[in-house]
Design a protein around this motif. Structure first.
Motif, short mmCIF file in Angstrom:
data_model
loop_
_atom_site.label_atom_id
_atom_site.label_comp_id
_atom_site.label_asym_id
_atom_site.label_seq_id
_atom_site.Cartn_x
_atom_site.Cartn_y
_atom_site.Cartn_z
N ARG A 60 0.83 -1.21 0.00
CA ARG A 60 0.00 0.00 0.00
C ARG A 60 0.87 1.26 0.00
N VAL A 61 1.93 1.26 0.78
CA VAL A 61 2.82 2.43 0.84
C VAL A 61 3.50 2.65 -0.51
N LEU A 62 4.03 1.60 -1.09
CA LEU A 62 4.81 1.77 -2.31
C LEU A 62 3.96 2.03 -3.54
N LYS A 63 2.71 1.63 -3.51
CA LYS A 63 1.83 1.92 -4.65
C LYS A 63 1.41 3.39 -4.68
N ASP A 64 1.42 4.03 -3.54
CA ASP A 64 1.01 5.44 -3.46
C ASP A 64 2.26 6.33 -3.63
N PRO A 65 2.28 7.16 -4.67
CA PRO A 65 3.50 7.96 -4.91
C PRO A 65 3.89 8.87 -3.75
N ILE A 66 2.92 9.43 -3.06
CA ILE A 66 3.25 10.32 -1.94
C ILE A 66 3.90 9.52 -0.82
N ARG A 67 3.29 8.42 -0.47
CA ARG A 67 3.84 7.60 0.62
C ARG A 67 5.17 6.96 0.22
N ARG A 68 5.31 6.60 -1.07
CA ARG A 68 6.59 6.04 -1.53
C ARG A 68 7.69 7.10 -1.42
N ALA A 69 7.37 8.32 -1.83
CA ALA A 69 8.36 9.41 -1.72
C ALA A 69 8.72 9.65 -0.26
N GLU A 70 7.72 9.63 0.61
CA GLU A 70 7.99 9.82 2.04
C GLU A 70 8.90 8.72 2.57
N ALA A 71 8.68 7.49 2.11
CA ALA A 71 9.53 6.37 2.56
C ALA A 71 10.97 6.57 2.09
N LEU A 72 11.12 7.06 0.86
CA LEU A 72 12.47 7.32 0.35
C LEU A 72 13.14 8.44 1.13
N LEU A 73 12.38 9.47 1.45
CA LEU A 73 12.94 10.59 2.22
C LEU A 73 13.32 10.14 3.63
N GLN A 74 12.49 9.28 4.21
CA GLN A 74 12.80 8.75 5.54
C GLN A 74 14.10 7.95 5.51
N ARG A 75 14.26 7.14 4.48
CA ARG A 75 15.50 6.36 4.35
C ARG A 75 16.72 7.27 4.30
N ALA A 76 16.56 8.44 3.66
CA ALA A 76 17.68 9.38 3.52
C ALA A 76 17.83 10.29 4.74
N GLY A 77 16.92 10.15 5.70
CA GLY A 77 17.02 10.97 6.91
C GLY A 77 16.43 12.36 6.75
N VAL A 78 15.60 12.56 5.75
CA VAL A 78 14.95 13.87 5.53
C VAL A 78 13.61 13.86 6.24
N ALA A 79 13.34 14.95 7.01
CA ALA A 79 12.05 15.06 7.69
C ALA A 79 10.94 14.96 6.65
N ARG A 80 9.89 14.24 6.98
CA ARG A 80 8.82 14.01 6.00
C ARG A 80 7.48 14.30 6.62
N ALA A 138 15.96 11.46 -8.95
CA ALA A 138 17.09 10.99 -9.76
C ALA A 138 18.27 11.96 -9.66
N ALA A 139 17.99 13.25 -9.68
CA ALA A 139 19.06 14.24 -9.62
C ALA A 139 19.72 14.31 -8.25
N ALA A 140 18.93 14.07 -7.20
CA ALA A 140 19.46 14.22 -5.84
C ALA A 140 20.27 13.02 -5.38
N GLY A 141 20.02 11.86 -5.97
CA GLY A 141 20.70 10.66 -5.46
C GLY A 141 20.29 10.43 -4.02
N ASN A 142 21.25 10.22 -3.15
CA ASN A 142 20.94 10.02 -1.73
C ASN A 142 21.37 11.21 -0.87
N ASP A 143 21.58 12.35 -1.50
CA ASP A 143 22.01 13.56 -0.78
C ASP A 143 20.81 14.19 -0.07
N PRO A 144 20.78 14.11 1.27
CA PRO A 144 19.62 14.63 2.01
C PRO A 144 19.33 16.10 1.73
N GLU A 145 20.37 16.91 1.55
CA GLU A 145 20.14 18.34 1.28
C GLU A 145 19.43 18.54 -0.06
#
Length: 178
Positions: A60-80, A138-145
């Motif tokens: 359910r998380v990964l099918k939803d683009p907003i929640r998938r993006a939030e999961a990726l941001l969480q992995r990178a340590g970005v507040a979501r 794609a442009a940011a890679g894993n750079d949290p900033e």
């Protein structure tokens, strides 16, 4: 919640192939099906059930683009989430307010063609925003900033989704009146 990418064993990226994702979920669901654990000890059955629930949640998380993006941001340590995100720009807020007023007028006038046009325009904007989010990841890679640049796009996508939800609700309401 555990990391949905890890749970389903898929590469953490925004542009997931949804068919591959669903196939991975089906494979996991089959492996964790309760019938496979009917004769197993209770602890093992509970563990399999818990993993099946996690797999369903992850899908359910990964099918939803907003929640998938939030999961990726969480992995990178970005507040979501809405709390961690930037405020929407005044221009976006004004644009959304004008669009909602136009939608309200169309609903009041019971004009399904105008409502459909507004919905189609917003669907096109949703697609453009999703493409922009994909490009930003794609442009940011894993750079949290650099990933913080995705937050404004996510905020915009949330506004678009709310508008589209309103369109659907109005269309259903008008259909019920027929």
């Amino acid at each position: 919640m555990t990391d949905p990418f890890d749970t389903l064993g898929v590469e953490p990226r925004f542009d997931l192939d949804l068919r591959t994702l669903e196939q991975r979920h089906r494979d996991l669901s089959r492996a964790l099906h309760p019938d496979r654990y009917a004769g197993a000890p209770a602890a093992e059955r509970r563990l399999a059930l818990g993993r099946a629930i996690e797999a369903n949640d992850a899908l359910r998380v990964l099918k939803d683009p907003i929640r998938r993006a939030e999961a990726l941001l969480q992995r990178a340590g970005v507040a979501r989430g809405e709390e961690g995100e930037q405020k929407a720009s005044p221009a976006l807020l004004m644009e959304m307010m004008e669009s909602r007023e136009e939608l309200a007028e169309a609903a009041k006038g019971r004009d399904p063609a105008r409502i459909a046009r507004l919905g189609e325009a917003m669907l096109a904007r949703e697609q453009a925003t999703l493409t922009a989010i994909q490009g930003a990841f794609a442009a940011a890679g894993n750079d949290p900033e650099q990933l913080k640049g995705v937050l404004a796009l996510l905020s915009e996508l949330r506004y678009i989704r709310r508008f589209l939800d309103e369109v659907s609700a109005i269309e259903e309401e008008l259909a019920d009146l027929k």
